[in-house]
Each structure stands twice: as structure tokens, then as C-alpha cells.
Design a protein around this motif. Structure first.
Motif, short mmCIF file in Angstrom:
data_model
loop_
_atom_site.label_atom_id
_atom_site.label_comp_id
_atom_site.label_asym_id
_atom_site.label_seq_id
_atom_site.Cartn_x
_atom_site.Cartn_y
_atom_site.Cartn_z
N LEU A 19 -8.43 3.22 8.60
CA LEU A 19 -7.54 3.30 7.62
C LEU A 19 -7.26 4.89 7.58
O LEU A 19 -6.42 5.32 7.13
CB LEU A 19 -7.75 2.56 6.64
CG LEU A 19 -7.56 1.21 6.71
CD1 LEU A 19 -8.48 0.45 5.37
CD2 LEU A 19 -6.20 0.70 6.78
N LEU A 20 -8.55 5.67 7.26
CA LEU A 20 -8.76 7.03 7.01
C LEU A 20 -7.95 7.64 8.14
O LEU A 20 -7.23 8.64 8.16
CB LEU A 20 -9.90 7.53 6.94
CG LEU A 20 -10.11 8.97 6.49
CD1 LEU A 20 -9.45 9.45 5.02
CD2 LEU A 20 -11.62 9.35 6.46
N SER A 21 -8.00 7.41 9.18
CA SER A 21 -7.41 8.18 10.37
C SER A 21 -5.96 7.73 10.56
O SER A 21 -5.03 8.93 10.56
CB SER A 21 -7.91 7.52 11.79
OG SER A 21 -9.34 7.91 12.03
N PHE A 22 -5.55 6.45 10.08
CA PHE A 22 -4.29 6.43 9.95
C PHE A 22 -3.61 7.38 9.16
O PHE A 22 -2.43 7.62 9.11
CB PHE A 22 -3.94 4.62 9.77
CG PHE A 22 -2.50 4.31 9.62
CD1 PHE A 22 -1.56 4.54 10.59
CD2 PHE A 22 -2.07 4.11 8.32
CE1 PHE A 22 -0.50 3.94 10.45
CE2 PHE A 22 -0.64 3.74 8.20
CZ PHE A 22 0.00 3.60 9.12
N TRP A 23 -4.10 7.35 7.79
CA TRP A 23 -3.48 7.96 6.68
C TRP A 23 -3.38 9.38 6.90
O TRP A 23 -2.52 9.90 6.86
CB TRP A 23 -4.50 7.76 5.42
CG TRP A 23 -3.93 8.54 4.18
CD1 TRP A 23 -2.95 8.26 3.37
CD2 TRP A 23 -4.82 9.77 3.62
NE1 TRP A 23 -2.93 9.22 2.54
CE2 TRP A 23 -3.89 10.14 2.78
CE3 TRP A 23 -5.82 10.43 4.33
CZ2 TRP A 23 -4.37 11.20 1.96
CZ3 TRP A 23 -6.10 11.72 3.45
CH2 TRP A 23 -5.27 12.11 2.35
N LEU A 24 -4.39 10.03 7.40
CA LEU A 24 -4.31 11.52 8.09
C LEU A 24 -3.39 11.56 9.00
O LEU A 24 -2.52 12.91 8.97
CB LEU A 24 -5.59 11.87 8.47
CG LEU A 24 -6.72 12.10 7.45
CD1 LEU A 24 -8.08 12.43 7.94
CD2 LEU A 24 -6.49 13.23 6.38
N GLU A 25 -3.05 10.74 9.98
CA GLU A 25 -2.15 11.17 10.92
C GLU A 25 -0.68 11.08 10.22
O GLU A 25 0.21 11.63 10.54
CB GLU A 25 -2.14 9.91 11.90
CG GLU A 25 -1.32 10.06 13.40
CD GLU A 25 -0.25 9.43 13.17
OE1 GLU A 25 0.72 9.46 14.04
OE2 GLU A 25 -0.30 8.11 12.61
N ARG A 26 -0.30 9.97 9.44
CA ARG A 26 0.91 9.99 8.73
C ARG A 26 0.88 11.20 7.80
O ARG A 26 2.22 11.74 7.76
CB ARG A 26 0.81 8.85 7.86
CG ARG A 26 0.63 7.44 8.47
CD ARG A 26 2.04 7.01 8.58
NE ARG A 26 2.90 6.84 7.62
CZ ARG A 26 4.09 6.53 7.78
NH1 ARG A 26 4.62 5.94 8.75
NH2 ARG A 26 4.81 6.50 6.64
N LEU A 27 -0.02 11.78 7.11
CA LEU A 27 0.13 12.88 6.44
C LEU A 27 0.61 14.19 7.34
O LEU A 27 1.26 14.74 6.98
CB LEU A 27 -1.24 13.33 5.82
CG LEU A 27 -1.33 14.42 4.70
CD1 LEU A 27 -0.57 13.98 3.50
CD2 LEU A 27 -2.63 14.77 4.32
N VAL A 28 0.16 14.40 8.64
CA VAL A 28 0.20 15.29 9.32
C VAL A 28 1.72 15.29 10.07
O VAL A 28 2.41 16.30 10.19
CB VAL A 28 -0.56 15.44 10.40
CG1 VAL A 28 -0.23 16.34 11.44
CG2 VAL A 28 -2.10 15.86 10.12
N ARG A 29 2.38 14.25 10.30
CA ARG A 29 3.42 13.79 10.94
C ARG A 29 4.68 13.91 9.60
O ARG A 29 5.85 13.84 10.18
CB ARG A 29 3.28 12.67 11.59
CG ARG A 29 2.82 12.62 12.95
CD ARG A 29 2.97 11.24 13.88
NE ARG A 29 2.43 11.35 14.89
CZ ARG A 29 3.05 10.88 15.89
NH1 ARG A 29 4.05 10.03 15.90
NH2 ARG A 29 2.17 10.90 16.88
#
Length: 190
Positions: A19-29
């Protein structure tokens, strides 16, 4: 089968990391925020300037002067106050343009003149000179081409024309009037 805390902990840790990886990826994109509109302030100003273009032989081909020139870095535009342009290309009549204000294209090859625009064309041999008045004129220097989509008044020895829109090619000395053309010709001229 019973789930013990020793078996559940790695599973929860993996789920949290996912979930943390998914949230960070969305934040960067995420789309970048629109830029705040930059101010339209000049980066330099020139007072009473004259720019002369010379031929290979060293003769002046065109001259551009103005009371003031302002350059704006946000859109790379150039504005002029009281611009005056003179073209003296060999084999072509001298063309003089003036106006209250004007702008230059980014590469300087085109000029747009506004308000009280006056174009004077010298005569050649048996051909009389003429003058044109309008509120807007577009000059393409390299082609010696002048255009307007506004009302123009052309005056030449013993005749005058009024039209809406025009194109004048100084190389061929051809004037094309577009619409609502009216003319007055002096009967005394042959």
C-alpha cells in the motif's frame, strides 16, 4: 489451521509495504501543478535605436528605427514605440513604413505595425510614387510583402482607392485589394 501472530505479522508487513508503494507511485505520477502565470515585464529597453541591414556589397538594404524598444522574456516578444522601417533593395522602389507602435516576430523577419500606419513607396522612372494609410500592416521583410486585413486608403498621382484588406508585393509592384473597393480617378490624367 489457526493463524498465529508470527504468521500474520509478515503478511501484514507485506500488505503495508504494498500500500505504501502504491501511494508513493501515485504521488510521483501526479500531473505537475500548472505554472503560475509569469509576469510580463521587460528584461531590456532600448531608447532611440537604429538597426541597419547591409548587402554583401556594403549598401544598406533595410533600416529599422524606433523611439523605444522593449523586449519581454516570458513570450520572447518585442514591442516598439514609433517604429520606422525603410527598405532599399536593388531594383525595387524604396519602401518607407511608419506607425505609432509595432511588434517584431521572435526571429525579427516579420513586423506588425499598429495605429496611424503610413507606407510610402517611391516612384521609379515613369511610375509615380504612392502612399497607403491604414490602422494595421504586416510586413514580411525577406519577401518585401505587405498585408492588411483592415481598411486601407491608397493615394497615387491623380487617383485614390479605398478598400478592406490588401496585399502589396514590392518586388513585382503588384497591389491586390480584397473587398469593398472604391476609387476616384482624376479625368485630367491620361
Amino acid at each position: 489451521m489457526k493463524l498465529s501472530s508470527t504468521r500474520l505479522f509478515p503478511l501484514l508487513l507485506m500488505l503495508t509495504l504494498a500500500l505504501l508503494s502504491f501511494w508513493l507511485e501515485r504521488l510521483v505520477r501526479q500531473e505537475p501543478q500548472p505554472q503560475v502565470h509569469r509576469r510580463h515585464d521587460p528584461d531590456y529597453m532600448v531608447e532611440r535605436f537604429t538597426l541597419v541591414d547591409y548587402s554583401r556589397e556594403g549598401a544598406p538594404v533595410s533600416t529599422l528605427s524606433a523611439a523605444r524598444m522593449l523586449h519581454f522574456p516570458d513570450d520572447d516578444s518585442t514591442e516598439m514605440l514609433a517604429p520606422r522601417a525603410v527598405q532599399t533593395k536593388p531594383g525595387q522602389p524604396r519602401l518607407t513604413l511608419s506607425a505609432d507602435r509595432g511588434t517584431l516576430s521572435q526571429d525579427g523577419s516579420e513586423m506588425f505595425l499598429y495605429d496611424n500606419v503610413l507606407m510610402l513607396r517611391d516612384g521609379l522612372a515613369a511610375e509615380p510614387g504612392s502612399q497607403l494609410r491604414t490602422s494595421f500592416l504586416h510586413l514580411i521583410s525577406a519577401r518585401s510583402l505587405v498585408r492588411s486585413d483592415r481598411e486601407v486608403q491608397v493615394t497615387e498621382q491623380g487617383r485614390s482607392l479605398v478598400a478592406r484588406g490588401m496585399e502589396y508585393d514590392n518586388q513585382t509592384r503588384q497591389l491586390t485589394l480584397h473587398a469593398q473597393v472604391r476609387g476616384v480617378f482624376d479625368q485630367k490624367l491620361k
